[in-house]
Design an enzyme around this catalytic site. Structure first.
Site, mmCIF file in Angstrom:
data_model
loop_
_atom_site.group_PDB
_atom_site.id
_atom_site.type_symbol
_atom_site.label_atom_id
_atom_site.label_comp_id
_atom_site.label_asym_id
_atom_site.label_seq_id
_atom_site.Cartn_x
_atom_site.Cartn_y
_atom_site.Cartn_z
ATOM 1 N N GLU A 110 0.814 -1.214 0.000
ATOM 2 C CA GLU A 110 0.000 0.000 0.000
ATOM 3 C C GLU A 110 0.847 1.263 0.000
ATOM 4 O O GLU A 110 0.438 2.298 -0.536
ATOM 5 C CB GLU A 110 -0.897 0.015 1.242
ATOM 6 C CG GLU A 110 -2.169 -0.784 1.104
ATOM 7 C CD GLU A 110 -3.198 -0.049 0.286
ATOM 8 O OE1 GLU A 110 -3.082 -0.098 -0.958
ATOM 9 O OE2 GLU A 110 -4.092 0.565 0.865
ATOM 10 N N THR A 152 -4.860 9.255 -3.958
ATOM 11 C CA THR A 152 -4.786 9.158 -2.504
ATOM 12 C C THR A 152 -3.730 10.107 -1.960
ATOM 13 O O THR A 152 -3.951 10.805 -0.975
ATOM 14 C CB THR A 152 -4.439 7.720 -2.083
ATOM 15 O OG1 THR A 152 -5.436 6.855 -2.621
ATOM 16 C CG2 THR A 152 -4.443 7.572 -0.581
#
Lengths: 317, 317
Positions: B130, B183
């Protein structure tokens, strides 16, 4: 017919529980004040006697008086109330002395009036008494004093309180060093901002503590009893804090922190016997400092303020 | 003998859940990717095929590849793994597209290797994947993708994850507006500090949400789905956010917020029928904006990544 006189036990409480600053609290089983309340035809609140502490008798200068006045104001009751207060929780100790009086006043008065108000409404009245003591209408001691067990204040505006499950073995140890520390001073030390990272860690711990309480996972409770925001600042005002924390954790405490705004400190344990062991370790660690202290070992009280016969005081040192 | 090949379903996830920024998340039942993993004698990670999205095949530039490499590095396994990825969750949607791939890679590989690692260890490996997507090793999507249900990340250092009880009626509705929102950009908008008062309100809500989930108190869940820190900033990047929130709440949603870092938004409901109603209301509210969108209505998945035959994709619009 409701009785017109009632004697109640008002439990001491531990607010914050490390990570839960301003939102979490628990009620102690064996430590608290007593109050006697009597309805009278004369309107208003009269405090007729206070034993065990030098607190003002004038209702508007006394947290119990202010709390009772707040309730009476909206109750529609035409008469008034007389109260006698027997303090056992020393004012300024950090285990909810003023909250116990405020909670006892509104719970007792509500009972005498036939229970017109909910516990959350009573918390609001009692918090207005607390405002007198701390400069802000805090409810993190009055909520557990009224609801019993472990309480969460989700929101202050509007007031929203929830009970959190309390695992049966959970016990508390409180050491009250007899030094003076005013709640309002203790609050003024806190910074008005925190980093987002501190916030994330704190709400992770609040979530972990509540999850641990519901699942009775004492290891998770233990890991969650952490406070990176308030404790690093306030603990500086408590002589021997680091020494006590080390002693408590070495003796098997699940966690250790400041009770409310101090100066009392608390430990939580899994079971009564570990609580006594932690109590002994704290006594031993604190003795050499030469500061007088009281020590309490207590289960968590499932009940808040209640008729007096079930109360007791278990101070052991 | 362990099998040497496995096809897994990797659920989409909703991170944050309003108040629980960076710590809470849940797994969706009917939305997710598929992956096929195959052990090979050749060391290292090879991604042989990606369908449904234009993502890099080079392992070190792909979250699934990085996650699998992190696991292999400490596994002691001398061979390697081949992976095929079938994307159904659009990258950049805000419902854990990269987390699903990372979680699927480590869960699948762990299964093929005979389960040497715990789910928390797998979360750590997946979070390192991630990091490639968001610039920081976040775990609030990979934790629910691996554990299933609703998860709390109490702490990142060390990684400490707990399952939170999920009331059986809880359903989620997700609307994914097809706009691009990275993000890393979405994170950079956030202020690095918050006020202590904002923090107290947020951890009160996290406590309230978790208490509501454990006690199945849908009203408390609803009152706790509030975010005064991240939503006011990030919602500005999502066209029609206010309109959608109003429509969802009017249609009976328990709460409404941004899914992860957006642009997807989500609502929670008490039951499947209310979820469908909220879905219809969101469609109706968003149609006039002329922005293409996907809509998903889903139960909370009690399982995380799992063998593929039990997965499905329920996209309804």
């Amino acid at each position: 017919m409701n009785p017109t006189e009632l004697r109640v036990f008002c439990p001491a409480t531990i607010a914050n529980l490390s990570c839960g600053f301003d939102v979490l609290g628990l009620a102690l089983e064996g430590v608290g004040d007593y109050m006697t309340l009597r309805l009278s035809e004369q309107p208003g609140v009269r405090i007729t006697r206070i034993s065990g502490g030098s607190l003002p008798l004038e209702a508007e200068r006394n947290v119990a008086g202010v709390a009772a006045q707040a309730l009476l104001r909206v109750s529609g009751y035409g008469g008034g109330v007389e109260m006698e207060i027997e303090k056992h929780i020393l004012p300024g100790s950090g285990i909810g002395s003023s909250a116990a009086s405020a909670a006892g006043a509104v719970w007792g008065l509500n009972t005498l009036l036939g229970n017109p108000f909910t516990l959350t409404e009573l918390t609001g009245f009692a918090a207005s008494g607390e405002a007198l003591a701390s400069g802000a209408p805090h409810a993190d001691n009055v909520a557990p004093a009224l609801f019993g067990g472990i309480t969460l204040i989700r929101s202050y505006t509007p007031l929203d309180i929830a009970r959190v499950h309390c695992p049966p073995l959970l016990h508390a140890v409180v050491l009250h060093p007899q030094i003076e520390l005013k709640t309002s001073d203790s609050r003024s030390l806190l910074k008005k901002t925190i980093t987002l990272q501190q916030g994330i860690r704190q709400w992770g711990n609040v979530g972990g503590l509540i999850t641990g309480l519901f699942t009775e996972d004492y290891d998770l409770i233990s890991r969650s009893l952490e406070d990176g925001i308030v404790e690093p600042v306030r603990s500086l005002l408590i002589p021997g804090f680091g020494k006590l924390k080390e002693a408590a954790l070495q003796a098997g405490a699940l966690g250790f922190g400041i009770s409310g705004s101090g100066p009392s400190v608390f430990a939580l344990t899994r079971g009564a016997q570990p609580a006594r062991q932690v109590g002994e370790a704290l006594k031993e660690a604190y003795g050499p400092l030469g500061i007088p202290f009281n020590l309490y070992v207590s289960a968590v009280s499932p009940q808040g303020v209640r008729p007096a016969e079930t109360g007791q005081n278990d101070q052991i040192a």
